[in-house]
Design a protein around this motif. Sequence first.
Motif, PDB file in Angstrom:
ATOM      1  N   VAL A  71      13.977 -48.401 -84.605  1.00 19.00           N
ATOM      2  CA  VAL A  71      12.973 -49.547 -84.811  1.00 19.00           C
ATOM      3  C   VAL A  71      12.139 -50.664 -83.994  1.00 19.00           C
ATOM      4  O   VAL A  71      10.908 -50.852 -84.189  1.00 19.00           O
ATOM      5  N   SER A  72      12.526 -50.037 -82.761  1.00 17.46           N
ATOM      6  CA  SER A  72      11.432 -50.428 -81.710  1.00 17.46           C
ATOM      7  C   SER A  72      10.191 -49.998 -81.794  1.00 17.46           C
ATOM      8  O   SER A  72       9.076 -50.485 -80.717  1.00 17.46           O
ATOM      9  N   HIS A  73      10.163 -48.844 -82.201  1.00 15.94           N
ATOM     10  CA  HIS A  73       8.915 -47.825 -81.804  1.00 15.94           C
ATOM     11  C   HIS A  73       7.876 -47.787 -83.028  1.00 15.94           C
ATOM     12  O   HIS A  73       6.653 -47.824 -83.153  1.00 15.94           O
ATOM     13  N   ASP A  90      19.656 -30.685 -84.728  1.00 14.39           N
ATOM     14  CA  ASP A  90      20.093 -30.604 -86.178  1.00 14.39           C
ATOM     15  C   ASP A  90      20.097 -31.555 -86.608  1.00 14.39           C
ATOM     16  O   ASP A  90      19.621 -31.860 -88.071  1.00 14.39           O
ATOM     17  N   TYR A  91      20.420 -32.851 -85.950  1.00 18.58           N
ATOM     18  CA  TYR A  91      20.203 -34.513 -86.894  1.00 18.58           C
ATOM     19  C   TYR A  91      18.993 -34.243 -87.845  1.00 18.58           C
ATOM     20  O   TYR A  91      18.272 -34.013 -86.755  1.00 18.58           O
ATOM     21  N   LEU A  92      18.981 -35.061 -89.080  1.00 15.13           N
ATOM     22  CA  LEU A  92      18.034 -35.338 -89.892  1.00 15.13           C
ATOM     23  C   LEU A  92      16.697 -36.399 -89.296  1.00 15.13           C
ATOM     24  O   LEU A  92      16.081 -36.289 -89.833  1.00 15.13           O
ATOM     25  N   GLY A  93      17.412 -37.398 -88.218  1.00 13.91           N
ATOM     26  CA  GLY A  93      16.314 -38.557 -87.734  1.00 13.91           C
ATOM     27  C   GLY A  93      16.780 -39.385 -88.777  1.00 13.91           C
ATOM     28  O   GLY A  93      16.454 -38.950 -90.071  1.00 13.91           O
ATOM     29  N   PRO A  94      15.185 -40.730 -87.905  1.00 14.59           N
ATOM     30  CA  PRO A  94      15.174 -41.997 -88.835  1.00 14.59           C
ATOM     31  C   PRO A  94      14.504 -42.171 -89.547  1.00 14.59           C
ATOM     32  O   PRO A  94      14.989 -42.432 -90.994  1.00 14.59           O
ATOM     33  N   VAL A 153       6.872 -40.870 -85.304  1.00 12.09           N
ATOM     34  CA  VAL A 153       6.747 -41.667 -83.829  1.00 12.09           C
ATOM     35  C   VAL A 153       8.558 -41.984 -83.402  1.00 12.09           C
ATOM     36  O   VAL A 153       9.258 -42.046 -82.585  1.00 12.09           O
ATOM     37  N   CYS A 154       9.184 -42.637 -84.566  1.00  9.57           N
ATOM     38  CA  CYS A 154      10.189 -42.652 -84.915  1.00  9.57           C
ATOM     39  C   CYS A 154      12.002 -41.196 -84.231  1.00  9.57           C
ATOM     40  O   CYS A 154      12.936 -41.593 -83.533  1.00  9.57           O
ATOM     41  N   ASN A 168       1.881 -42.753 -71.738  1.00  7.97           N
ATOM     42  CA  ASN A 168       2.014 -43.418 -70.877  1.00  7.97           C
ATOM     43  C   ASN A 168       3.908 -43.599 -71.186  1.00  7.97           C
ATOM     44  O   ASN A 168       4.107 -44.194 -70.828  1.00  7.97           O
ATOM     45  N   GLY A 169       4.160 -42.512 -71.724  1.00  9.12           N
ATOM     46  CA  GLY A 169       5.719 -42.685 -71.714  1.00  9.12           C
ATOM     47  C   GLY A 169       6.232 -42.575 -73.450  1.00  9.12           C
ATOM     48  O   GLY A 169       7.734 -42.821 -73.159  1.00  9.12           O
ATOM     49  N   ARG A 170       5.695 -43.426 -74.023  1.00  6.21           N
ATOM     50  CA  ARG A 170       5.834 -43.471 -75.576  1.00  6.21           C
ATOM     51  C   ARG A 170       5.315 -43.788 -76.120  1.00  6.21           C
ATOM     52  O   ARG A 170       4.418 -43.441 -76.413  1.00  6.21           O
ATOM     53  N   PRO A 171       5.866 -42.851 -77.341  1.00  2.00           N
ATOM     54  CA  PRO A 171       5.135 -42.568 -79.062  1.00  2.00           C
ATOM     55  C   PRO A 171       4.774 -43.496 -79.906  1.00  2.00           C
ATOM     56  O   PRO A 171       5.044 -44.881 -79.316  1.00  2.00           O
ATOM     57  N   ARG A 172       3.006 -43.121 -79.762  1.00  2.00           N
ATOM     58  CA  ARG A 172       2.349 -44.467 -80.588  1.00  2.00           C
ATOM     59  C   ARG A 172       1.670 -43.547 -81.260  1.00  2.00           C
ATOM     60  O   ARG A 172       1.587 -42.398 -81.531  1.00  2.00           O
ATOM     61  N   TRP A 173       0.997 -44.735 -82.201  1.00  2.00           N
ATOM     62  CA  TRP A 173       0.181 -43.978 -83.229  1.00  2.00           C
ATOM     63  C   TRP A 173      -1.531 -44.366 -82.372  1.00  2.00           C
ATOM     64  O   TRP A 173      -1.703 -45.570 -81.601  1.00  2.00           O
ATOM     65  N   THR A 174      -2.135 -43.244 -81.938  1.00  4.82           N
ATOM     66  CA  THR A 174      -3.036 -43.467 -81.256  1.00  4.82           C
ATOM     67  C   THR A 174      -3.972 -44.110 -81.650  1.00  4.82           C
ATOM     68  O   THR A 174      -4.892 -45.031 -80.997  1.00  4.82           O
TER      69      THR A 174
END
Lengths: 120, 246
Positions: B217-219, B172-176, B159-160, B73-79
């Motif tokens: 953080v929120s996800h 290119d950003y390494l990401g969280p 997810v982050c 529903n539009g948000r990344p989650r662990w299913t």
Amino acid sequence: MGLAAGQTVNAARVEAWLWIAQRLSALLLAACVAVHLAVIIYATRQGVSAAAILGRTRGSPVALAFYGTFVAAIAMHVPIGLRAILRESIGWSGARLELATIALAVLLLALGLRAIGGLV
Amino acid sequence: MQDTAPRDASGVLAVEIWRGGTDGGFARYEVPRRANQTVLDVVTHVQRQIDPTLAYRFACRVGMCGSCAMTVNGRPRWTCRTHVSKVAADGRLAVAPLANLPVVRDLVVDMAPFFDKWARAEGRFIPPQEPQSDFAVVKPASAKRRAADAGIECIGCAVCYAACDIVGWLPDYLGPAALNRAWTLVNDVRDAGRDRRLAAVAGDAGCHACHSQQGCVSHCPKQLNPTESIAGLKRATAWASLRGKL
């Protein structure tokens, strides 16, 4: 990152120094904006005229030091933030990005110094 | 197993699942509603009972392996740990592949760019050149151990990475996750790769690209705080550059 190893380290150093500059200028801005707002509120509440304000600021080393610091902090802080926006939103990079950042810093500094010239 | 689970009024969940590659689209399915049903249960039902060609990825089903993350529903989650009752209160569910990663097919994304960035961030333990004569003593209450502890439980679910706007803007950003991993190693007193790692994570594709929006953080399903880790890297790289080590 598409850069040679030496360049990557160089870019790392540039970003680290820009980060330091932005944090230090933010510290200065927090104090300068607070003082500036307090002065504005005081002047408007007390009904101090423009002539009276200029009478106090003309030739004042305190006003020169304060607004000189304020303008320098703005000229340092704003271009670094806008540089990130130009990179992310418009996709600018390399020499074009750095020249635009420097040009913006020079423009803000010039406009700020012109304003100080009218005040002090 | 006998089905004793209560069902909702219609007993049916309207599910939309992404089919195909990047240019694909949503297909509609109807799945029986069950108590304590997870989103992974729903996807599994579709694959096993309705359309066996549906591609998706999972392994442990208990929130340890980090392989079943999808956009729900539009948000990344662990299913596997996301209950339908929490995310589909109106009985509708849309499941899509994770954002910011290439779609292989249906709900499967190519995780290679994600893990390549862990490697680029020097996200591995680098032992000292010389053999160590004794075990390293790492006190649990020490500041460095606590800082490492705060980020160490990452399961690599991406997810982050899917939730991060910066990754979307700067591919290119390494990401969280990669930066969080680097921060845990920067705080590992046994590690000998600190300067090299700080040089790898600094720069316009590294920690300095983070705006601290805290989407990660929120996800994060493990309630980690990658933004705090990235802030730590910014401070560490600043000190390193002041000391001429960057």
